[in-house]
Write a protein that holds these residues in place. Structure first.
Motif, PDB file in Angstrom:
ATOM      1  N   PRO A   1       6.388  -7.388  -8.768  1.00 53.39           N
ATOM      2  CA  PRO A   1       6.559  -7.137  -7.327  1.00 53.39           C
ATOM      3  C   PRO A   1       5.440  -6.301  -6.711  1.00 53.39           C
ATOM      4  N   ARG A   2       4.718  -5.548  -7.527  1.00 50.96           N
ATOM      5  CA  ARG A   2       3.620  -4.747  -6.994  1.00 50.96           C
ATOM      6  C   ARG A   2       2.519  -5.631  -6.427  1.00 50.96           C
ATOM      7  N   ARG A   3       2.341  -6.818  -7.003  1.00 49.91           N
ATOM      8  CA  ARG A   3       1.306  -7.738  -6.517  1.00 49.91           C
ATOM      9  C   ARG A   3       1.597  -8.200  -5.094  1.00 49.91           C
ATOM     10  N   TYR A   4       2.875  -8.206  -4.742  1.00 50.02           N
ATOM     11  CA  TYR A   4       3.283  -8.731  -3.440  1.00 50.02           C
ATOM     12  C   TYR A   4       3.680  -7.627  -2.474  1.00 50.02           C
ATOM     13  N   ASN A   5       3.347  -6.395  -2.812  1.00 50.10           N
ATOM     14  CA  ASN A   5       3.706  -5.276  -1.943  1.00 50.10           C
ATOM     15  C   ASN A   5       2.822  -5.279  -0.696  1.00 50.10           C
ATOM     16  N   GLY A   6       3.419  -4.983   0.427  1.00 46.05           N
ATOM     17  CA  GLY A   6       2.680  -4.925   1.676  1.00 46.05           C
ATOM     18  C   GLY A   6       3.158  -5.959   2.672  1.00 46.05           C
ATOM     19  N   ALA A   7       4.242  -5.637   3.387  1.00 48.78           N
ATOM     20  CA  ALA A   7       4.718  -6.512   4.463  1.00 48.78           C
ATOM     21  C   ALA A   7       3.983  -6.134   5.747  1.00 48.78           C
ATOM     22  N   VAL A   8       3.626  -7.128   6.534  1.00 45.55           N
ATOM     23  CA  VAL A   8       2.833  -6.902   7.738  1.00 45.55           C
ATOM     24  C   VAL A   8       3.677  -7.170   8.973  1.00 45.55           C
TER      25      VAL A   8
ATOM     26  N   ALA B   1      -2.880   8.484  -5.242  1.00 45.52           N
ATOM     27  CA  ALA B   1      -3.235   7.746  -6.457  1.00 45.52           C
ATOM     28  C   ALA B   1      -3.524   6.284  -6.138  1.00 45.52           C
ATOM     29  N   GLY B   2      -2.760   5.714  -5.199  1.00 43.76           N
ATOM     30  CA  GLY B   2      -3.020   4.341  -4.776  1.00 43.76           C
ATOM     31  C   GLY B   2      -4.356   4.194  -4.084  1.00 43.76           C
ATOM     32  N   LEU B   3      -4.714   5.158  -3.249  1.00 41.17           N
ATOM     33  CA  LEU B   3      -6.023   5.134  -2.587  1.00 41.17           C
ATOM     34  C   LEU B   3      -7.151   5.266  -3.603  1.00 41.17           C
ATOM     35  N   ASN B   4      -6.903   5.995  -4.673  1.00 40.14           N
ATOM     36  CA  ASN B   4      -7.910   6.135  -5.722  1.00 40.14           C
ATOM     37  C   ASN B   4      -8.207   4.786  -6.373  1.00 40.14           C
ATOM     38  N   ILE B   5      -7.146   3.969  -6.544  1.00 41.25           N
ATOM     39  CA  ILE B   5      -7.330   2.616  -7.082  1.00 41.25           C
ATOM     40  C   ILE B   5      -8.008   1.713  -6.056  1.00 41.25           C
ATOM     41  N   ALA B   6      -7.544   1.786  -4.814  1.00 44.46           N
ATOM     42  CA  ALA B   6      -8.082   0.912  -3.755  1.00 44.46           C
ATOM     43  C   ALA B   6      -9.551   1.207  -3.464  1.00 44.46           C
ATOM     44  N   ALA B   7      -9.981   2.440  -3.697  1.00 39.93           N
ATOM     45  CA  ALA B   7     -11.369   2.807  -3.414  1.00 39.93           C
ATOM     46  C   ALA B   7     -12.353   1.975  -4.226  1.00 39.93           C
ATOM     47  N   ASP B   8     -11.964   1.573  -5.424  1.00 43.81           N
ATOM     48  CA  ASP B   8     -12.830   0.721  -6.250  1.00 43.81           C
ATOM     49  C   ASP B   8     -12.943  -0.691  -5.699  1.00 43.81           C
TER      50      ASP B   8
ATOM     51  N   GLU C   1      -0.237   1.458  -8.084  1.00 44.36           N
ATOM     52  CA  GLU C   1      -0.804   0.114  -8.046  1.00 44.36           C
ATOM     53  C   GLU C   1      -0.207  -0.687  -6.899  1.00 44.36           C
ATOM     54  N   GLY C   2       1.106  -0.561  -6.682  1.00 47.80           N
ATOM     55  CA  GLY C   2       1.742  -1.256  -5.574  1.00 47.80           C
ATOM     56  C   GLY C   2       1.217  -0.793  -4.237  1.00 47.80           C
ATOM     57  N   PHE C   3       1.016   0.512  -4.074  1.00 52.08           N
ATOM     58  CA  PHE C   3       0.486   1.009  -2.802  1.00 52.08           C
ATOM     59  C   PHE C   3      -0.942   0.512  -2.590  1.00 52.08           C
ATOM     60  N   ALA C   4      -1.719   0.454  -3.659  1.00 56.79           N
ATOM     61  CA  ALA C   4      -3.084  -0.081  -3.548  1.00 56.79           C
ATOM     62  C   ALA C   4      -3.063  -1.532  -3.074  1.00 56.79           C
TER      63      ALA C   4
END
Length: 360
Positions: free
Chosen positions: A295-302, A36-43, A320-323
């Protein structure tokens, strides 16, 4: 979209380089959130090509229900996955897990980066062993973005290294500078070293040496000196550099304060009829604050400092967080994050070597 056998990652005829490899089985909520996150990110990333790794029998129905994700994904089938509670040493022995295969395709150049919501300890261990630390970096660090009263902040290390020496801290400053330029779009991020006070004489020897080296480095104009715990939110600097122990404590303490504040606000506005009426008056402002602090806006630690882009999504996030974690990874890939780190470190090597020879 097509299925492949595991051996396909090494086949010479498979010459496509994927934007990202995605661990389809990681996280508390499994492949449903990932797809579902990839579906959002695809846009957001129309030209993105994804190698989605996991159990084909579980992924195919989800892709059928998310056609935008299906259009950008190729499945690499494996039935093995790393449980969230598995020890890193055990995860290293699973050579065909979705997480391990994601690291493999980054290491062999078939994907430019990997994103997983899976086991943090296993992810770091596999990243170090499979993707490996880039030349010139003694230790990778975990970096992430968080909000301040003036904008956003990059903080590192957030837990990859419990103890660090001055050289590690200098390297973290270099990587934090490039991270802030890449993700936040800042031309000259202000950098601070976390300490127990802002005065030059405060802190231990490693902090004082790191400060001296940074003041003599190409980052001198951006270096703001020592900062304190409240500067994680004050907006005084754009990058806070610290060891993994202090960084992780600050991260978890901040999360705890946010949860407490949210709970207290609910109590206040649910106390009686007048307080509920008051909520209606301030609701627009609270909704804006909620959006800002989401917190979803800041998801993704590198994990920075590796020979490839490795992004850790929170295990309990939603689509949305995964996207957003995918967004971070794509920023790293698109802006040649690692190449910029290598270039900057080359300028710092001589300075750090000079300092080390002086100490010996």
């Amino acid at each position: 979209m097509s299925g492949q056998e595991n051996s396909g990652i090494d086949s010479p005829e498979d010459s496509q380089v994927y934007s990202l490899a995605i661990d389809g089985m990681g996280g508390d909520k499994g492949p449903e959130v990932v797809v579902a996150g990839l579906n959002i990110a695809a846009d957001r990333h129309r030209n993105m090509r994804i190698l989605l790794i996991g159990d084909e029998s579980k992924l195919l129905p989800l892709l059928a229900a998310n056609p935008k994700a299906a259009a950008i994904c190729t499945i690499l089938h494996t039935e093995q996955s790393v449980p969230m509670d598995m020890k890193p040493t055990a995860a290293l022995r699973l050579r065909q897990s979705s997480l391990r295969l994601g690291m493999d395709v980054v290491a062999n150049g078939q994907a430019k980066g990997v994103v997983s919501a899976g086991n943090s300890g296993a992810m770091l261990a596999l990243a170090k062993i499979v993707v490996k630390t880039m030349p010139g970096v003694s230790r990778p660090a975990m970096a992430a973005v968080s909000p301040t009263v003036k904008g956003d902040l990059v903080a590192l290390d957030l837990g990859a290294n419990v103890s660090c020496d001055w050289r590690n801290l200098v390297e973290f400053a270099v990587m934090g500078d490039i991270f802030a330029k890449t993700v936040l779009g800042l031309p000259a991020p202000r950098i601070g070293l976390l300490n127990v006070g802002s005065e030059d004489q405060k802190g231990d020897e490693k902090l004082r040496i790191a400060s001296e080296v940074l003041r003599e480095s190409p980052l001198a104009d951006q270096f703001a000196g020592f900062v304190e715990g409240y500067d994680f939110t004050s907006g005084k600097v754009d990058v806070v550099v610290t060891d993994g122990f202090s960084g992780n404590v600050a991260l978890k303490a901040g999360e705890g304060v946010m949860k407490m504040a949210t709970a207290l606000l609910r109590q206040v506005f649910n106390r009686n009829l007048i307080s509920r009426l008051g909520y209606l008056l301030v609701r627009p402002g609270l909704e804006r604050m909620k959006e800002w602090l989401d917190p979803r806006r800041y998801n993704g630690a590198v994990f920075v400092g590796l020979n490839g882009v490795v992004v850790k999504s929170h295990g309990g996030t939603d689509a949305e967080g995964f996207a957003c974690a995918v967004d971070v990874a794509m920023d790293m890939v698109t802006h040649n994050f690692n190449a910029s780190i290598r270039e900057r470190l080359e300028h710092m090597t001589a300075l750090m070597a000079q300092r080390q020879s002086h100490e010996s």
